[in-house]
Design a protein around this motif. Structure first.
Motif, PDB file in Angstrom:
ATOM      1  N   TRP A 132      -8.881  -3.978   1.999  1.00 23.45           N
ATOM      2  CA  TRP A 132      -8.227  -3.414   0.669  1.00 23.45           C
ATOM      3  C   TRP A 132      -8.015  -1.942   0.794  1.00 23.45           C
ATOM      4  N   HIS A 133      -8.662  -1.122   1.914  1.00 16.81           N
ATOM      5  CA  HIS A 133      -8.359   0.257   2.039  1.00 16.81           C
ATOM      6  C   HIS A 133      -6.982   0.299   2.267  1.00 16.81           C
ATOM      7  N   VAL A 134      -6.572  -0.679   3.297  1.00 16.13           N
ATOM      8  CA  VAL A 134      -5.131  -0.321   3.714  1.00 16.13           C
ATOM      9  C   VAL A 134      -4.114  -0.352   2.185  1.00 16.13           C
ATOM     10  N   GLN A 135      -4.232  -1.353   1.709  1.00 21.36           N
ATOM     11  CA  GLN A 135      -3.407  -1.616   0.509  1.00 21.36           C
ATOM     12  C   GLN A 135      -3.599  -0.192  -0.510  1.00 21.36           C
ATOM     13  N   LEU A 136      -4.789   0.313  -0.632  1.00 23.95           N
ATOM     14  CA  LEU A 136      -4.729   1.129  -1.768  1.00 23.95           C
ATOM     15  C   LEU A 136      -4.091   2.577  -1.419  1.00 23.95           C
ATOM     16  N   TRP A 137      -4.199   2.619   0.173  1.00 24.20           N
ATOM     17  CA  TRP A 137      -3.821   3.884   0.741  1.00 24.20           C
ATOM     18  C   TRP A 137      -2.129   3.910   1.198  1.00 24.20           C
ATOM     19  N   ARG A 138      -1.653   2.780   0.975  1.00 30.30           N
ATOM     20  CA  ARG A 138      -0.274   2.629   1.395  1.00 30.30           C
ATOM     21  C   ARG A 138       0.626   3.547   0.353  1.00 30.30           C
ATOM     22  N   ASP A 139       1.224   4.552   1.023  1.00 33.52           N
ATOM     23  CA  ASP A 139       2.086   5.433   0.163  1.00 33.52           C
ATOM     24  C   ASP A 139       1.308   6.156  -0.936  1.00 33.52           C
ATOM     25  N   ARG A 140       0.055   6.442  -0.699  1.00 34.80           N
ATOM     26  CA  ARG A 140      -0.525   7.205  -1.765  1.00 34.80           C
ATOM     27  C   ARG A 140      -0.959   8.488  -1.311  1.00 34.80           C
ATOM     28  N   PRO A 141      -0.632   9.670  -1.918  1.00 31.88           N
ATOM     29  CA  PRO A 141      -1.085  10.776  -1.653  1.00 31.88           C
ATOM     30  C   PRO A 141      -2.572  11.219  -1.669  1.00 31.88           C
ATOM     31  N   GLY A 142      -2.970  11.934  -0.689  1.00 34.07           N
ATOM     32  CA  GLY A 142      -4.298  12.180  -0.798  1.00 34.07           C
ATOM     33  C   GLY A 142      -4.958  12.583   0.685  1.00 34.07           C
ATOM     34  N   PRO A 143      -6.150  12.526   0.773  1.00 35.16           N
ATOM     35  CA  PRO A 143      -6.864  13.150   2.193  1.00 35.16           C
ATOM     36  C   PRO A 143      -6.832  11.965   3.055  1.00 35.16           C
ATOM     37  N   VAL A 144      -6.484  10.869   3.101  1.00 42.58           N
ATOM     38  CA  VAL A 144      -6.615   9.562   4.020  1.00 42.58           C
ATOM     39  C   VAL A 144      -5.128   9.676   4.501  1.00 42.58           C
ATOM     40  N   ASP A 145      -5.127   9.836   5.712  1.00 34.41           N
ATOM     41  CA  ASP A 145      -3.663   9.610   6.456  1.00 34.41           C
ATOM     42  C   ASP A 145      -3.376   8.229   6.939  1.00 34.41           C
ATOM     43  N   ARG A 146      -4.454   7.255   7.219  1.00 35.93           N
ATOM     44  CA  ARG A 146      -4.190   5.987   7.892  1.00 35.93           C
ATOM     45  C   ARG A 146      -5.700   5.505   7.763  1.00 35.93           C
ATOM     46  N   VAL A 147      -5.423   3.847   7.796  1.00 35.83           N
ATOM     47  CA  VAL A 147      -6.793   3.300   7.910  1.00 35.83           C
ATOM     48  C   VAL A 147      -6.859   2.327   8.966  1.00 35.83           C
ATOM     49  N   LEU A 148      -8.125   2.284   9.481  1.00 35.78           N
ATOM     50  CA  LEU A 148      -8.176   1.361  10.572  1.00 35.78           C
ATOM     51  C   LEU A 148      -9.267   0.169  10.201  1.00 35.78           C
ATOM     52  N   VAL A 149      -8.863  -0.937  10.022  1.00 33.15           N
ATOM     53  CA  VAL A 149     -10.042  -1.783   9.508  1.00 33.15           C
ATOM     54  C   VAL A 149     -10.986  -2.188  10.597  1.00 33.15           C
ATOM     55  N   VAL A 150     -12.358  -1.772   9.831  1.00 35.74           N
ATOM     56  CA  VAL A 150     -13.368  -2.296  10.867  1.00 35.74           C
ATOM     57  C   VAL A 150     -13.779  -3.341  10.671  1.00 35.74           C
ATOM     58  N   PRO A 151     -14.234  -4.355  11.741  1.00 37.90           N
ATOM     59  CA  PRO A 151     -14.391  -5.599  11.592  1.00 37.90           C
ATOM     60  C   PRO A 151     -15.849  -5.958  10.741  1.00 37.90           C
ATOM     61  N   PRO A 152     -15.987  -6.836  10.078  1.00 36.65           N
ATOM     62  CA  PRO A 152     -17.209  -7.432   9.598  1.00 36.65           C
ATOM     63  C   PRO A 152     -18.501  -7.150  10.316  1.00 36.65           C
TER      64      PRO A 152
END
Length: 367
Positions: free
Chosen positions: A57-77
């Motif tokens: 869900w972090h990938v969706q939240l930070w897609r094209d959103r300005p802010g301090p996160v440049d990229r998301v790597l999905v960590v496994p459960p």
């Protein structure tokens, strides 16, 4: 060398930092609390890439959103990291670590919790410098600070950022609302023709839920005062939303699963007020600069309620004994104090909060 700052000592910056990993893979409210720490890292290392080790869900939240996160790597459960999402087909931990090591992280920060499960993951990334939190049963990182349960979450993670030379720039979490967020909210909800108030009666932990019938009383009052009232909830919270709608007896608009997380941010940004239990949407509303009335159990208030009162009113429940069995639920983490063991019940701990108190706070904040 350690330099003073607004929130205490700050270590020297780490030289030649190009890429920073930050582990924070749990729920929405939990993530909102680390935004000031991410802002601090961005201000201190403006040229570095900040990579969030998060959930899908972090990938969706930070897609094209300005802010301090440049990229998301999905960590496994994994135990102590995160739960799998529905229909998810995650990589294994070994596959994730093999790929993550190729990133050549300069810094890896554990902003996830006490570290028993998360510190080994951070250490395995192969970063030049690791930093984070640590309980007594957690392995150490290169730089660490003791995890003490009763501390405001925002300050907790700012202290970790200070370990790598990043002083606080703010203590207020802020999330940018995009044009896409606002467009989605407008498409689902239509134009704002009279001031909107959103009620959020759900919470993952049922002990933090104010009774649905009391949210219904709030809805009746606000509709009578001329406000449009939305009742928001996740699909898992449909039953409690339906109870609020049925008990209100006035026209309110249930919104269950109709908006993405970005759309919910857009929705709340257009609201005059959000009234909610202590749960992720309450903290999201505050992060998009919407006034809030939050209903808190006293222990949770210490850790998560905003200290600001110009636009926010946390209403406190002082219940400390289980309403079912009477066990004192404040002594679990204090081994030197006499008391009871924890109880298994999950009945609400916030039923002592009166409707009149919530309405008084709401009308203070409303236009």
């Amino acid at each position: 060398m350690v330099a003073p700052s607004l929130l205490g000592p700050v270590a020297e910056r780490v030289p030649e930092v190009e890429r920073i990993a930050v582990l924070r893979a749990n729920a929405l409210g939990d993530f909102i609390f680390v935004l000031p720490a991410l802002d601090a890292l961005r201000a201190t290392y403006p040229q570095a890439e900040i990579v969030l080790l998060g959930a899908p869900w972090h990938v969706q939240l930070w897609r094209d959103r300005p802010g301090p996160v440049d990229r998301v790597l999905v960590v496994p459960p994994a135990d102590g990291i995160r739960r799998p999402e529905p229909d998810e087909k995650p990589a294994t931990t070994d596959e994730f670590l093999a790929a993550a090591r190729t990133e050549r992280f300069d810094l890896a920060l554990q902003l996830h919790g006490g570290g028993a499960n998360s510190n080994p993951l951070i250490s395995a990334l192969g970063a030049r410098v690791t930093a984070g939190l640590r309980t007594e049963n957690a392995p150490p990182l290169d730089r660490w600070i003791r995890y003490v349960y009763y501390q405001h979450e925002v300050i907790r993670y700012l202290e970790v950022a200070a370990l790598v030379g990043a002083p606080a720039t703010t203590i207020v979490p802020a999330l940018a609302v995009t044009a896409v967020d606002r467009a989605e909210a407008a498409e689902v909800l239509g134009p704002v023709e009279r001031p909107r108030v959103a009620l959020h009666p759900g919470a993952t932990d049922t002990r933090r839920r104010w009774p649905a019938e009391r949210f219904a009383e709030v809805a009746r009052d606000l509709v009578g005062a001329g406000y449009e009232v939305l009742v928001t909830g996740t699909p898992a919270e449909r039953e409690v939303v339906d109870r609020v709608v049925a008990a209100a007896g006035v026209p309110v608009r249930p919104q269950v699963g109709t908006l993405s997380l970005g759309g919910l941010a857009g929705c709340y940004a257009e609201c005059a007020l959000v009234v909610s239990n202590d749960t992720g949407p309450l903290h999201l509303a505050a992060a998009v600069n919407t006034p809030t009335v939050g209903i808190f159990w006293v222990g949770n208030l210490i850790n998560t309620a905003t200290p600001l009162r110009g636009r926010h009113r946390p209403i406190i429940s002082w219940t400390v004994r289980c309403p079912v069995c009477g066990v004192d639920c404040t002594t679990d983490i204090y081994p030197h104090r006499p008391g009871d063991d924890g109880c298994p019940h999950r009945d609400s701990f916030v039923t002592d909060v009166p409707v009149a108190e919530v309405l008084e706070a709401a009308h203070e904040l409303l236009p």
